[in-house]
Design an enzyme around this catalytic site. Structure first.
Site, PDB file in Angstrom:
ATOM      1  N   ARG A  43       1.085  -1.252   0.217  1.00  0.00           N
ATOM      2  CA  ARG A  43      -0.095   0.118   0.152  1.00  0.00           C
ATOM      3  C   ARG A  43       0.956   1.339  -0.343  1.00  0.00           C
ATOM      4  O   ARG A  43       0.471   2.339  -0.498  1.00  0.00           O
ATOM      5  CB  ARG A  43      -0.985  -0.002   1.097  1.00  0.00           C
ATOM      6  CG  ARG A  43      -2.086  -1.428   0.549  1.00  0.00           C
ATOM      7  CD  ARG A  43      -2.904  -1.182   2.178  1.00  0.00           C
ATOM      8  NE  ARG A  43      -2.037  -2.009   2.882  1.00  0.00           N
ATOM      9  CZ  ARG A  43      -2.523  -2.771   4.403  1.00  0.00           C
ATOM     10  NH1 ARG A  43      -3.511  -2.104   4.371  1.00  0.00           N
ATOM     11  NH2 ARG A  43      -2.043  -3.314   5.205  1.00  0.00           N
ATOM     12  N   THR A 111       1.180 -12.958   9.414  1.00  0.00           N
ATOM     13  CA  THR A 111       1.733 -12.675  10.789  1.00  0.00           C
ATOM     14  C   THR A 111       2.293 -14.034  11.499  1.00  0.00           C
ATOM     15  O   THR A 111       3.249 -14.000  11.779  1.00  0.00           O
ATOM     16  CB  THR A 111       0.661 -11.774  11.577  1.00  0.00           C
ATOM     17  OG1 THR A 111      -0.375 -11.823  11.795  1.00  0.00           O
ATOM     18  CG2 THR A 111       1.067 -10.261  10.781  1.00  0.00           C
ATOM     19  N   TYR A 133       5.148  -5.340  15.782  1.00  0.00           N
ATOM     20  CA  TYR A 133       4.845  -4.910  13.918  1.00  0.00           C
ATOM     21  C   TYR A 133       5.844  -3.783  14.352  1.00  0.00           C
ATOM     22  O   TYR A 133       5.452  -2.826  14.229  1.00  0.00           O
ATOM     23  CB  TYR A 133       3.331  -4.399  13.618  1.00  0.00           C
ATOM     24  CG  TYR A 133       2.605  -5.923  13.664  1.00  0.00           C
ATOM     25  CD1 TYR A 133       2.909  -7.231  14.422  1.00  0.00           C
ATOM     26  CD2 TYR A 133       1.132  -5.974  13.946  1.00  0.00           C
ATOM     27  CE1 TYR A 133       2.073  -8.105  13.996  1.00  0.00           C
ATOM     28  CE2 TYR A 133       0.025  -7.164  13.817  1.00  0.00           C
ATOM     29  CZ  TYR A 133       0.708  -8.327  14.158  1.00  0.00           C
ATOM     30  OH  TYR A 133      -0.413  -9.049  14.337  1.00  0.00           O
ATOM     31  N   GLY A 172      -7.368  -4.848  12.232  1.00  0.00           N
ATOM     32  CA  GLY A 172      -8.432  -5.646  12.348  1.00  0.00           C
ATOM     33  C   GLY A 172      -9.093  -5.583  13.662  1.00  0.00           C
ATOM     34  O   GLY A 172      -9.428  -5.235  14.574  1.00  0.00           O
ATOM     35  N   GLU A 186      -9.608  -9.704  10.486  1.00  0.00           N
ATOM     36  CA  GLU A 186      -9.121  -8.621   9.883  1.00  0.00           C
ATOM     37  C   GLU A 186      -9.962  -8.520   8.772  1.00  0.00           C
ATOM     38  O   GLU A 186     -11.085  -8.509   8.683  1.00  0.00           O
ATOM     39  CB  GLU A 186      -8.407  -9.491   8.980  1.00  0.00           C
ATOM     40  CG  GLU A 186      -7.032 -10.412   9.666  1.00  0.00           C
ATOM     41  CD  GLU A 186      -6.711  -8.640  10.744  1.00  0.00           C
ATOM     42  OE1 GLU A 186      -6.386  -8.062  10.258  1.00  0.00           O
ATOM     43  OE2 GLU A 186      -7.149  -9.300  12.124  1.00  0.00           O
ATOM     44  N   ASN A 257       0.427   1.958   7.024  1.00  0.00           N
ATOM     45  CA  ASN A 257       0.255   1.150   6.075  1.00  0.00           C
ATOM     46  C   ASN A 257       0.595   1.887   4.487  1.00  0.00           C
ATOM     47  O   ASN A 257       0.892   1.423   3.196  1.00  0.00           O
ATOM     48  CB  ASN A 257      -0.618   0.388   5.701  1.00  0.00           C
ATOM     49  CG  ASN A 257      -1.195  -0.491   6.376  1.00  0.00           C
ATOM     50  OD1 ASN A 257      -0.469  -1.257   7.241  1.00  0.00           O
ATOM     51  ND2 ASN A 257      -2.596  -0.220   7.983  1.00  0.00           N
ATOM     52  N   ARG A 363      31.220  20.859   8.238  1.00  0.00           N
ATOM     53  CA  ARG A 363      30.715  19.226   7.679  1.00  0.00           C
ATOM     54  C   ARG A 363      31.734  18.697   8.342  1.00  0.00           C
ATOM     55  O   ARG A 363      32.243  18.883   9.414  1.00  0.00           O
ATOM     56  CB  ARG A 363      31.295  19.627   5.967  1.00  0.00           C
ATOM     57  CG  ARG A 363      30.434  20.301   5.009  1.00  0.00           C
ATOM     58  CD  ARG A 363      31.011  20.128   3.380  1.00  0.00           C
ATOM     59  NE  ARG A 363      31.860  18.709   3.109  1.00  0.00           N
ATOM     60  CZ  ARG A 363      33.152  19.007   2.342  1.00  0.00           C
ATOM     61  NH1 ARG A 363      33.351  20.206   1.779  1.00  0.00           N
ATOM     62  NH2 ARG A 363      33.253  17.799   1.838  1.00  0.00           N
ATOM     63  N   TYR A 396      36.937  28.311   2.520  1.00  0.00           N
ATOM     64  CA  TYR A 396      36.684  27.164   2.693  1.00  0.00           C
ATOM     65  C   TYR A 396      37.713  26.349   3.359  1.00  0.00           C
ATOM     66  O   TYR A 396      39.130  26.549   2.883  1.00  0.00           O
ATOM     67  CB  TYR A 396      36.934  26.478   1.355  1.00  0.00           C
ATOM     68  CG  TYR A 396      36.735  24.686   1.685  1.00  0.00           C
ATOM     69  CD1 TYR A 396      35.680  23.983   1.990  1.00  0.00           C
ATOM     70  CD2 TYR A 396      37.672  23.942   0.895  1.00  0.00           C
ATOM     71  CE1 TYR A 396      36.149  22.744   2.378  1.00  0.00           C
ATOM     72  CE2 TYR A 396      38.004  22.469   1.026  1.00  0.00           C
ATOM     73  CZ  TYR A 396      37.342  22.555   1.599  1.00  0.00           C
ATOM     74  OH  TYR A 396      37.121  20.805   2.176  1.00  0.00           O
ATOM     75  N   SER A 435      42.400  39.071   3.425  1.00  0.00           N
ATOM     76  CA  SER A 435      41.595  38.913   2.450  1.00  0.00           C
ATOM     77  C   SER A 435      42.157  37.734   0.802  1.00  0.00           C
ATOM     78  O   SER A 435      43.305  38.426   0.427  1.00  0.00           O
ATOM     79  CB  SER A 435      40.728  39.970   2.229  1.00  0.00           C
ATOM     80  OG  SER A 435      40.132  40.406   3.590  1.00  0.00           O
TER      81      SER A 435
END
Ligand code: UD1
Ligand code: CA
Length: 493
Positions: A43, A111, A133, A172, A186, A257, A363, A396, A435
């Site tokens: 599903r 199941t 489950y 169910g 079910e 589901n 990072r 960087y 710079s």
């Protein structure tokens, strides 16, 4: 919140019950757990196994598995089948420090069949088995503890959780006779009358090991889905009067589901986590958009702006502020640090009273000492930056060891990669980087040295020096006027 269901037989006085419970708790063995993760999840309409779809950065099935470990269940067995290898390797990496075991159900026959596949792993286990489950992620540990408590205190063979759903589609249905549960039907096997029942089976059980293995053989696939249903055990134990049940709120019992249910569960979990942090003294400027993974730690008086995401194993100290739209993954931030809006941190360790961003990117392997300032469009990777150092604009800094009190000017770049290998740049304490400097690694700039703006540093620089590499400036005075004159002549001619 959960309340005992009506089918629990009323036993003696409260004191007697407590005594009996204590005795049982002392003698009963530790539970084992089985988490069913073998289904495809048709599903979802996805190429990815349903149980691997993430909710707040973790796969669905990691939630019930975590709850089983937190309860102290041992062993915990995940039954895998569809995309077994992917599910196994994902779970192994998440639970690398836990003894997660696996069983394989190569054909998804229901199941009951899935539970049976775990029998060989649990052959020596004699106590209760927790069965969960993999697509029911919101269950809380307290509810599991309460279920185990009623299971033990009432000497049941099976304890189950039921819930009342506003829309019970897909679940169910719990059928009661004179208030007591008699069976679970079910949805595909329900007639019109049963479809109207709103009490649903949550798919969360404790069951006696011996009983499980002997009664699984009594389940049959004579049903609409031609599957062996674990829910057949409900009717078997109900007939023996060995069934107990507990009612839980739908917000804990919801299963996933399809993708709408996935999104709804994510929303519920987000709200639950955000509320817990607010109760602990964290300010969320917009709790509807802040998204914090389970397990993230945040100190009091920390403030999170709108759309902030805190993920993985992140830890924030007290008095930290994280500005709007920032994303912090697997990072540690110490007290009093300010992360300005739209910054992204991954695998970073940040000291106290730093100021980062807006728009900076840290990072993995970034380590900042206290009082470091990194401004807009500064990217760091595997960089150690010492106390009080600053890189406020457009830089960087990769594979860098930067000392204390260093000033990194705008546009500074560590040239750390020659196309094959990565090399380290070292800037010792108190270095001043002008710079638009390029630092061609491997290179070391000694303590206190100055790098003139626009320099390309290719060789090591001794301490207390000035390094400068620029082509000499050429000035042609009156050049513009002359040029204009030339242009006029051309037009006339
Ligand atoms: C199941 C219950 C239903 C309950 C609902 C709660 C049964 C027969 N039905 O229905 O009563 O209301 O959950 O959410 O138990 N799985 C396997 N192998 C299989 C089949 C399923 O490992 O052969 C796993 C799935 O990966 C999933 C879980 O078991 O994690 C439940 O299966 P699913 O098909 O989603 O059952 P439901 O129809 O939701
Ligand atoms: Ca389901």
């Amino acid at each position: 919140m959960c309340v005992p269901g009506r089918s629990i037989a009323q036993s003696g006085g409260g004191f007697q019950l407590i005594q009996k419970t204590r005795k049982l708790l002392a003698t009963d063995s530790q539970p084992a757990a089985i988490v069913l993760c073998a289904g495809q999840g048709t599903r979802m309409r996805s190429n990815l196994a349903k149980v691997l779809h993430p909710i707040l950065g973790r796969p669905l099935c990691a939630y019930p598995i975590s709850r089983a470990f937190e309860l102290g269940a041992s062993p915990v067995v995940a039954v895998v089948g569809f995309q077994a290898e992917e599910v196994r390797s994902t779970l192994r990496s998440i639970f690398s420090e836990r003894a997660l075991r696996f069983a394989t159900q190569s054909e998804q026959r229901g199941t009951a069949d899935a539970v049976q596949k775990a029998q060989h792993v649990l052959k020596d286990h004699a106590g209760p088995i927790l069965i969960l489950y993999g697509d029911v992620p919101l269950l809380r540990l307290e509810t599991l503890r309460a279920l185990l408590q009623v299971y033990r205190s009432r000497g049941a063979l099976l304890a189950m959780i039921t819930t009342i759903a506003a829309d019970p589609s897909g679940y169910g249905r719990v059928v009661r006779v004179k208030g007591l549960i008699s069976r679970v039907v079910e949805e595909k096997d329900c007639d019109k009358k049963l479809l109207g029942i709103r009490e649903c089976n949550a798919g969360i059980y404790f069951a006696d090991a011996k009983f499980v293995w002997s009664s699984l053989t009594q389940t049959s696939s004579a049903n609409a889905q031609r599957e062996f249903y674990l829910t057949d055990l409900v009717a078997i134990t109900a007939a023996k009067k060995k069934l107990v049940d507990l009612r839980a709120e739908f917000s804990e019992a919801a299963g996933v589901n399809d993708r709408e249910e996935l999104a709804a569960c994510a929303q519920t979990l987000r709200a639950r986590i955000n509320s817990a942090h607010m109760k602990n003294g964290v300010t969320l400027q917009d709790p509807l958009t802040a998204s914090i993974d389970e397990g993230v730690q945040i100190g009091p008086d920390t403030t999170l702006g709108a759309m902030v995401r805190l993920a993985g194993a992140s830890r924030l100290g007290r008095d930290v502020s994280v500005g709007q739209g920032s994303v912090i993954v697997d990072s540690v931030i110490a007290d009093g640090t300010e992360v300005l809006p739209y910054s992204v941190l991954q695998g970073a360790r940040v000291g106290e009273r730093c100021i980062l961003g807006p728009f900076c990117r840290l990072r993995p392997g970034t380590q900042l000492a206290d009082a470091v300032h990194l401004g807009n469009f500064v990217e760091t990777k595997k960089a150690f930056i010492g106390r009080g150092s600053k890189a406020n604009h457009l830089s960087y800094l990769g594979d860098a060891k930067i000392g204390a009190g260093v000033n990194v000017g705008a546009g500074t770049i560590t040239c750390n990669y020659d196309g094959v290998n990565k090399y380290v740049t070292v800037l010792e304490d108190e270095v001043f980087v002008g710079s638009d400097t390029q630092l061609v690694a491997p290179v070391t700039v000694g303590r206190g040295s100055y790098i003139a703006a626009g320099t390309t540093v290719t060789d090591d620089v001794p301490p207390q020096s000035l390094v400068l590499s620029r082509s000499p400036q050429l000035v042609k005075q009156g050049w513009v006027e002359k040029r204009k004159g030339l242009t006029k002549k051309k037009d006339a001619g």
